[in-house]
Write a protein that holds these residues in place. Structure first.
Motif, PDB file in Angstrom:
ATOM      1  N   GLU A  51      34.312  32.834  29.844  1.00 40.45           N
ATOM      2  CA  GLU A  51      34.150  33.378  31.194  1.00 40.45           C
ATOM      3  C   GLU A  51      32.722  33.191  31.710  1.00 40.45           C
ATOM      4  OE1 GLU A  51      35.233  37.395  33.767  1.00 40.45           O
ATOM      5  OE2 GLU A  51      35.135  37.500  31.571  1.00 40.45           O
ATOM      6  N   TYR A  52      31.721  33.547  30.902  1.00 42.64           N
ATOM      7  CA  TYR A  52      30.348  33.436  31.421  1.00 42.64           C
ATOM      8  C   TYR A  52      29.826  31.997  31.354  1.00 42.64           C
ATOM      9  CZ  TYR A  52      28.042  33.523  26.753  1.00 42.64           C
ATOM     10  OH  TYR A  52      27.593  33.240  25.490  1.00 42.64           O
ATOM     11  N   TYR A  91      27.662  45.652  38.352  1.00 41.24           N
ATOM     12  CA  TYR A  91      27.775  44.363  39.035  1.00 41.24           C
ATOM     13  C   TYR A  91      28.029  44.592  40.525  1.00 41.24           C
ATOM     14  CZ  TYR A  91      28.213  41.795  34.586  1.00 41.24           C
ATOM     15  OH  TYR A  91      27.993  41.230  33.358  1.00 41.24           O
ATOM     16  N   TYR A 100      42.578  29.506  36.782  1.00 39.42           N
ATOM     17  CA  TYR A 100      41.619  30.136  35.872  1.00 39.42           C
ATOM     18  C   TYR A 100      41.544  29.371  34.563  1.00 39.42           C
ATOM     19  CZ  TYR A 100      39.316  33.636  32.977  1.00 39.42           C
ATOM     20  OH  TYR A 100      38.442  34.274  32.139  1.00 39.42           O
ATOM     21  N   TYR A 157      35.568  35.987  26.365  1.00 37.64           N
ATOM     22  CA  TYR A 157      34.344  36.465  27.010  1.00 37.64           C
ATOM     23  C   TYR A 157      33.336  35.327  27.174  1.00 37.64           C
ATOM     24  CZ  TYR A 157      30.082  39.204  27.751  1.00 37.64           C
ATOM     25  OH  TYR A 157      28.911  39.717  28.269  1.00 37.64           O
ATOM     26  N   LYS A 206      32.780  42.149  40.728  1.00 37.25           N
ATOM     27  CA  LYS A 206      33.793  42.998  40.105  1.00 37.25           C
ATOM     28  C   LYS A 206      35.197  42.542  40.494  1.00 37.25           C
ATOM     29  CE  LYS A 206      31.062  47.269  39.906  1.00 37.25           C
ATOM     30  NZ  LYS A 206      30.935  48.649  40.450  1.00 37.25           N
ATOM     31  N   HIS A 258      28.933  46.267  33.177  1.00 35.89           N
ATOM     32  CA  HIS A 258      29.693  45.590  34.228  1.00 35.89           C
ATOM     33  C   HIS A 258      29.938  46.505  35.422  1.00 35.89           C
ATOM     34  CE1 HIS A 258      31.480  42.688  30.961  1.00 35.89           C
ATOM     35  NE2 HIS A 258      30.163  42.641  31.063  1.00 35.89           N
ATOM     36  N   ASP A 260      30.580  46.140  27.747  1.00 34.75           N
ATOM     37  CA  ASP A 260      31.210  46.160  29.064  1.00 34.75           C
ATOM     38  C   ASP A 260      30.692  47.248  29.992  1.00 34.75           C
ATOM     39  OD1 ASP A 260      32.746  44.088  28.155  1.00 34.75           O
ATOM     40  OD2 ASP A 260      34.515  45.302  27.711  1.00 34.75           O
ATOM     41  N   SER A 317      36.170  39.539  41.562  1.00 34.59           N
ATOM     42  CA  SER A 317      36.494  38.227  41.009  1.00 34.59           C
ATOM     43  C   SER A 317      36.863  38.319  39.534  1.00 34.59           C
ATOM     44  CB  SER A 317      35.319  37.265  41.208  1.00 34.59           C
ATOM     45  OG  SER A 317      34.182  37.698  40.467  1.00 34.59           O
ATOM     46  N   ARG A 318      36.215  39.241  38.808  1.00 34.39           N
ATOM     47  CA  ARG A 318      36.520  39.383  37.381  1.00 34.39           C
ATOM     48  C   ARG A 318      37.839  40.106  37.150  1.00 34.39           C
ATOM     49  NH1 ARG A 318      33.744  41.919  33.937  1.00 34.39           N
ATOM     50  NH2 ARG A 318      33.861  40.360  32.281  1.00 34.39           N
TER      51      ARG A 318
END
Length: 387
Positions: free
Chosen positions: A203-204, A293, A29, A200, A298, A290, A287, A300-301
């Motif tokens: 991540e995106y 999603y 990660y 955050y 979900k 989310h 959040d 994977s996060r």
């Protein structure tokens, strides 16, 4: 060091496997997201600016009692060094001096367009309705989204629009993701906000760099007006007050139609939240979407926070049992922390975040693991109300 218990004791063996797997996931990660964002190359356009004229742009903002922000920040957007652009500000139910600030600026900047909404026509909460009105009122296909409190990070350079538009390097690009930072202040509360925003954003942005985009930040985001109209805008999630940027990108971003721009000229920033309560409220609003999603996204996060929890839990249990060499356990922990700090430093430097953030990142990671567990309860209760 005695390794016999690891091979003979079932409990020690199971905890060792959990420790090893969680370490591998965390290292991947940090490498795939933080390290990758730190070294991500911005794709160049197929044609140079001389060969292909810059396309006209519409900058969209929605203001609701944001007169103070508009008075101090809007001029930086209006003064952008770009040949053809307009700034569309939707004044939505404001009761402060927003309209007077906009009218005064409009006298000096003819490319400022004001859309005033005096009533909530459809009864929906949030700013999706006025935001969609602003988009429909725009005259250009390329939209650049911001908020009244946003400013270009480099206020001496007026190339924010020019830099973001470079993301449309090919005709098939419909969405361009940018970065929005938080103004730095020397306080622990500010450092927590800095790390949360860094984590955050990485991540995106990292997911988009891996060709799996799933969200964006409406404080610095661009997409085509034609894409918005073709996919009926926010019509499928009007009943959710928040997440206009999040849910639209989540539903329409694909591996081939999304680009990332990470140059200092393209960065924006906002002031930090003044109180802990307001910050937690902002995070809950961010959040809550989310929950909508896909199941796979979900899961994977959850990989990172679950791996952090299992890594420290397995390590603590092995230390208490005393059946795992403490020297090796210390070496594993040192390796994890070192790789985390090095990887986080790459992204932090790329996104102009202060060194104290990546140096203290292991402590912040544990803090947010605990806080996010509690905050996750509130969106679940909110989802019932939304439905």
């Amino acid at each position: 060091m005695d390794f016999t218990p690891i091979l003979t004791d079932p409990c020690t063996m199971a905890l060792t496997i959990v420790l090893a797997l969680s370490l591998v996931i965390l290292c991947l990660y940090y490498g795939l997201f933080f390290f990758r964002v730190g070294h991500l190359k911005n794709s160049s356009r197929k044609k140079s600016a001389e060969d292909e004229p810059l396309k006209p742009v519409s900058v969209i903002l929605t203001a609701q009692n944001d007169g103070e922000w508009l008075r101090s920040n809007l001029v930086y957007l209006l003064e952008q060094d770009y040949p053809d652009f307009e700034v569309v500000v939707v004044d939505y139910l404001s009761t402060d001096d927003t309209q007077y600030v906009l009218q005064l600026l409009a006298k000096n900047y003819p490319h400022l367009r004001i859309v005033t909404l005096l009533e909530n026509a459809n009864g929906y909460q949030g700013l999706k309705y006025p935001f969609s009105i602003g988009i429909k009122s725009a005259k250009n296909d390329i939209l650049l989204l911001a908020e009244p409190e946003c400013m270009p990070m480099d206020t001496t350079n007026f190339n924010w629009i020019r830099s973001m538009v470079q993301g449309y390097r090919n005709d098939h690009i419909d969405i361009v993701l940018g970065y929005c930072g938080i103004a730095y202040k020397p306080s622990l509360f500010n450092w927590l906000q800095q790390y949360d925003n860094l984590d955050y954003s990485v991540e995106y942005l990292g997911a988009a760099a891996l060709r799996h985009p799933f969200t964006g930040n409406g404080r610095n985001l661009s997409y085509r007006r034609s894409l918005f109209l073709k996919n009926d805008g926010f019509i499928y999630h009007y009943y959710i007050p928040y997440g206009a940027d999040d849910m639209f990108v989540n539903q329409n971003a694909r591996r081939r139609n999304t680009a990332v721009v990470l140059t200092p000229e393209a960065y924006t920033y906002v002031q930090p939240q003044p109180t802990l309560r307001q910050w937690h409220q902002y995070r809950k609003h961010r959040d809550v979407t989310h929950l909508f999603y896909s199941f796979g996204l979900k899961c994977s996060r959850l990989a990172k926070p679950l791996s952090v929890f299992l890594f420290y839990l397995a390590g603590a249990l092995l230390l208490v049992l005393g059946t795992f060499p403490w020297q090796l356990l210390a070496a594993v922990l040192a390796f994890k922390l070192a790789w985390q700090i090095v990887s986080t430093a790459q992204a932090a430097r790329r996104l102009t975040v202060k060194p104290v953030i990546y140096i203290l990142s292991p402590l912040f990671e544990i803090y947010f693991l605990v806080v996010n567990t509690f905050l996750s309860i509130f969106p679940l209760s909110r989802q019932k109300k939304l439905k």
